[in-house]
Scaffold this active site. Structure first.
Site, PDB file in Angstrom:
ATOM      1  N   ALA A 191       3.085  -0.673   4.899  1.00  0.00           N
ATOM      2  CA  ALA A 191       2.673  -0.665   6.311  1.00  0.00           C
ATOM      3  C   ALA A 191       2.188  -2.039   6.780  1.00  0.00           C
ATOM      4  O   ALA A 191       2.217  -2.318   7.988  1.00  0.00           O
ATOM      5  CB  ALA A 191       1.579   0.376   6.519  1.00  0.00           C
ATOM      6  N   ASN A 242       7.782  -5.663  -0.991  1.00  0.00           N
ATOM      7  CA  ASN A 242       7.759  -4.556  -0.042  1.00  0.00           C
ATOM      8  C   ASN A 242       6.326  -4.468   0.471  1.00  0.00           C
ATOM      9  O   ASN A 242       5.453  -3.950  -0.221  1.00  0.00           O
ATOM     10  CB  ASN A 242       8.171  -3.250  -0.724  1.00  0.00           C
ATOM     11  CG  ASN A 242       8.204  -2.089   0.266  1.00  0.00           C
ATOM     12  OD1 ASN A 242       7.693  -2.203   1.393  1.00  0.00           O
ATOM     13  ND2 ASN A 242       8.790  -0.975  -0.142  1.00  0.00           N
ATOM     14  N   TYR A 250      11.283   8.728   1.130  1.00  0.00           N
ATOM     15  CA  TYR A 250      11.215   7.689   0.095  1.00  0.00           C
ATOM     16  C   TYR A 250      11.844   8.088  -1.240  1.00  0.00           C
ATOM     17  O   TYR A 250      11.878   7.277  -2.171  1.00  0.00           O
ATOM     18  CB  TYR A 250       9.746   7.271  -0.115  1.00  0.00           C
ATOM     19  CG  TYR A 250       9.139   6.686   1.143  1.00  0.00           C
ATOM     20  CD1 TYR A 250       9.635   5.500   1.688  1.00  0.00           C
ATOM     21  CD2 TYR A 250       8.072   7.313   1.795  1.00  0.00           C
ATOM     22  CE1 TYR A 250       9.098   4.965   2.853  1.00  0.00           C
ATOM     23  CE2 TYR A 250       7.523   6.773   2.960  1.00  0.00           C
ATOM     24  CZ  TYR A 250       8.047   5.601   3.479  1.00  0.00           C
ATOM     25  OH  TYR A 250       7.514   5.064   4.625  1.00  0.00           O
ATOM     26  N   PRO A 259       0.793  -1.228   0.000  1.00  0.00           N
ATOM     27  CA  PRO A 259       0.000   0.000   0.000  1.00  0.00           C
ATOM     28  C   PRO A 259       0.830   1.286   0.000  1.00  0.00           C
ATOM     29  O   PRO A 259       1.899   1.351   0.622  1.00  0.00           O
ATOM     30  CB  PRO A 259      -0.810  -0.101   1.305  1.00  0.00           C
ATOM     31  CG  PRO A 259      -0.099  -1.098   2.142  1.00  0.00           C
ATOM     32  CD  PRO A 259       0.549  -2.059   1.181  1.00  0.00           C
ATOM     33  N   ASN A 260       0.301   2.254  -0.718  1.00  0.00           N
ATOM     34  CA  ASN A 260       0.864   3.613  -0.825  1.00  0.00           C
ATOM     35  C   ASN A 260       2.134   3.711  -1.655  1.00  0.00           C
ATOM     36  O   ASN A 260       2.622   4.812  -1.911  1.00  0.00           O
ATOM     37  CB  ASN A 260       1.097   4.232   0.578  1.00  0.00           C
ATOM     38  CG  ASN A 260      -0.202   4.381   1.342  1.00  0.00           C
ATOM     39  OD1 ASN A 260      -1.163   4.942   0.816  1.00  0.00           O
ATOM     40  ND2 ASN A 260      -0.264   3.856   2.543  1.00  0.00           N
ATOM     41  N   HIS A 282      12.580  -2.963   1.859  1.00  0.00           N
ATOM     42  CA  HIS A 282      12.062  -1.645   2.221  1.00  0.00           C
ATOM     43  C   HIS A 282      12.981  -0.576   1.659  1.00  0.00           C
ATOM     44  O   HIS A 282      14.210  -0.728   1.689  1.00  0.00           O
ATOM     45  CB  HIS A 282      11.994  -1.487   3.739  1.00  0.00           C
ATOM     46  CG  HIS A 282      11.075  -2.473   4.369  1.00  0.00           C
ATOM     47  ND1 HIS A 282       9.710  -2.321   4.350  1.00  0.00           N
ATOM     48  CD2 HIS A 282      11.317  -3.653   4.991  1.00  0.00           C
ATOM     49  CE1 HIS A 282       9.154  -3.362   4.947  1.00  0.00           C
ATOM     50  NE2 HIS A 282      10.103  -4.188   5.331  1.00  0.00           N
ATOM     51  N   ARG A 327       5.215  11.044  -2.471  1.00  0.00           N
ATOM     52  CA  ARG A 327       4.958  10.682  -1.071  1.00  0.00           C
ATOM     53  C   ARG A 327       6.220  10.888  -0.228  1.00  0.00           C
ATOM     54  O   ARG A 327       7.225  10.208  -0.444  1.00  0.00           O
ATOM     55  CB  ARG A 327       4.549   9.201  -1.024  1.00  0.00           C
ATOM     56  CG  ARG A 327       4.395   8.660   0.364  1.00  0.00           C
ATOM     57  CD  ARG A 327       4.338   7.145   0.344  1.00  0.00           C
ATOM     58  NE  ARG A 327       4.127   6.641   1.679  1.00  0.00           N
ATOM     59  CZ  ARG A 327       4.334   5.388   2.045  1.00  0.00           C
ATOM     60  NH1 ARG A 327       4.760   4.506   1.154  1.00  0.00           N
ATOM     61  NH2 ARG A 327       4.116   5.011   3.278  1.00  0.00           N
ATOM     62  N   GLU A 370      11.957  -9.838   1.823  1.00  0.00           N
ATOM     63  CA  GLU A 370      11.244  -8.622   2.246  1.00  0.00           C
ATOM     64  C   GLU A 370      12.152  -7.424   2.006  1.00  0.00           C
ATOM     65  O   GLU A 370      13.318  -7.449   2.417  1.00  0.00           O
ATOM     66  CB  GLU A 370      10.911  -8.748   3.737  1.00  0.00           C
ATOM     67  CG  GLU A 370      10.271  -7.504   4.322  1.00  0.00           C
ATOM     68  CD  GLU A 370      10.138  -7.603   5.844  1.00  0.00           C
ATOM     69  OE1 GLU A 370      10.201  -8.720   6.403  1.00  0.00           O
ATOM     70  OE2 GLU A 370       9.994  -6.542   6.468  1.00  0.00           O
ATOM     71  N   ARG A 397      13.715   4.045  12.273  1.00  0.00           N
ATOM     72  CA  ARG A 397      12.585   4.977  12.233  1.00  0.00           C
ATOM     73  C   ARG A 397      11.718   4.848  13.499  1.00  0.00           C
ATOM     74  O   ARG A 397      12.207   4.413  14.528  1.00  0.00           O
ATOM     75  CB  ARG A 397      11.787   4.749  10.943  1.00  0.00           C
ATOM     76  CG  ARG A 397      12.620   5.011   9.678  1.00  0.00           C
ATOM     77  CD  ARG A 397      11.797   4.869   8.423  1.00  0.00           C
ATOM     78  NE  ARG A 397      10.708   5.836   8.385  1.00  0.00           N
ATOM     79  CZ  ARG A 397       9.665   5.760   7.547  1.00  0.00           C
ATOM     80  NH1 ARG A 397       9.593   4.761   6.683  1.00  0.00           N
ATOM     81  NH2 ARG A 397       8.728   6.677   7.576  1.00  0.00           N
TER      82      ARG A 397
HETATM   83  C1  DQA Z   1       8.210   0.989   3.707  1.00  0.00           C
HETATM   84  C2  DQA Z   1       8.309   1.236   5.218  1.00  0.00           C
HETATM   85  C3  DQA Z   1       6.946   1.094   5.887  1.00  0.00           C
HETATM   86  O1  DQA Z   1       7.043   1.348   7.291  1.00  0.00           O
HETATM   87  C4  DQA Z   1       5.953   2.087   5.298  1.00  0.00           C
HETATM   88  O2  DQA Z   1       4.678   1.887   5.859  1.00  0.00           O
HETATM   89  C5  DQA Z   1       5.907   2.010   3.803  1.00  0.00           C
HETATM   90  C6  DQA Z   1       7.171   1.902   3.066  1.00  0.00           C
HETATM   91  C7  DQA Z   1       9.556   1.247   2.997  1.00  0.00           C
HETATM   92  O3  DQA Z   1       9.682   0.817   1.851  1.00  0.00           O
HETATM   93  O4  DQA Z   1      10.448   1.880   3.557  1.00  0.00           O
HETATM   94  O5  DQA Z   1       4.858   2.125   3.194  1.00  0.00           O
HETATM   95  O6  DQA Z   1       7.857  -0.365   3.497  1.00  0.00           O
END
Ligand code: DQA
Length: 161
Positions: free
Chosen positions: A80, A77, A25, A12-13, A103, A20, A101, A110
């Site tokens: 959240a 990835n 990011y 998501p997002n 990120h 964003r 996994e 963080r």
């Molecule tokens: C993320 C880190 C997560 O905490 C966050 O909610 C994201 C992006 C990252 O790629 O750093 O959406 O997965």
């Protein structure tokens, strides 16, 4: 066995990359990141498909279907969902394909709530903190470990009397 095809899942997002929170990011859009992933996969000689969803159930369905679709490993990835989705964790644990996994940000540096991943214990490994390079390192890891299917002959069991 050598990895032939990998699935890359963005949670998501991540469709909002580029605009964003660029300080966290970066400015690369999701299309930019996917282009880097495709170039890198070509260099590694691996077929790759990139998908994004804001929906937990869709990500579960893609994980469950990955082997049937011919993918030998997954770079994901989970966004959240990383921090609380037991459904995604259970799917990763269930499918028997290696899942890396990844990120963009270093989740361990963080906010407290981001430092825990419910996915990490069942993933093959985690790469965090390298921006879009995290995905490429995830693909490198998959290329090295292969598709999780061993080519070695099974070891003979020693009979005990
Ligand atoms: C993320 C880190 C997560 O905490 C966050 O909610 C994201 C992006 C990252 O790629 O750093 O959406 O997965």
């Amino acid at each position: 066995m050598p990895l032939r095809a990998a699935l890359v899942l963005h949670g998501p997002n991540l469709n909002l990359l580029g605009t964003r929170e660029p300080a966290v990011y970066g400015r690369a859009t999701l299309a930019d990141v996917d282009a880097l992933i495709r170039d890198h996969a070509r260099d590694l000689g691996i077929k790759v498909e990139c998908r994004q969803s804001n929906t937990e159930g869709q990500l579960v369905d893609w994980l469950q279907g990955a082997a049937r679709e011919g993918f030998g490993g997954i770079v994901m990835n989970p966004g959240a969902f990383t921090h609380y989705s037991i459904a995604l964790r259970d799917a990763v644990a269930a499918i028997g394909l290696p899942v890396i996994e990844v990120h963009l940000s270093n989740i361990h540096g963080r906010e407290e709530f981001r430092r825990q991943s419910v996915i990490a214990p069942v993933a093959r490994g985690q790469v965090a903190g390298f921006g879009p390079l995290s995905y490429l390192l995830g693909l490198d890891a998959l290329a090295v470990i292969g598709d999780g299917v061993s080519t070695r002959a099974p070891r003979r069991r020693v009979r005990r009397r």
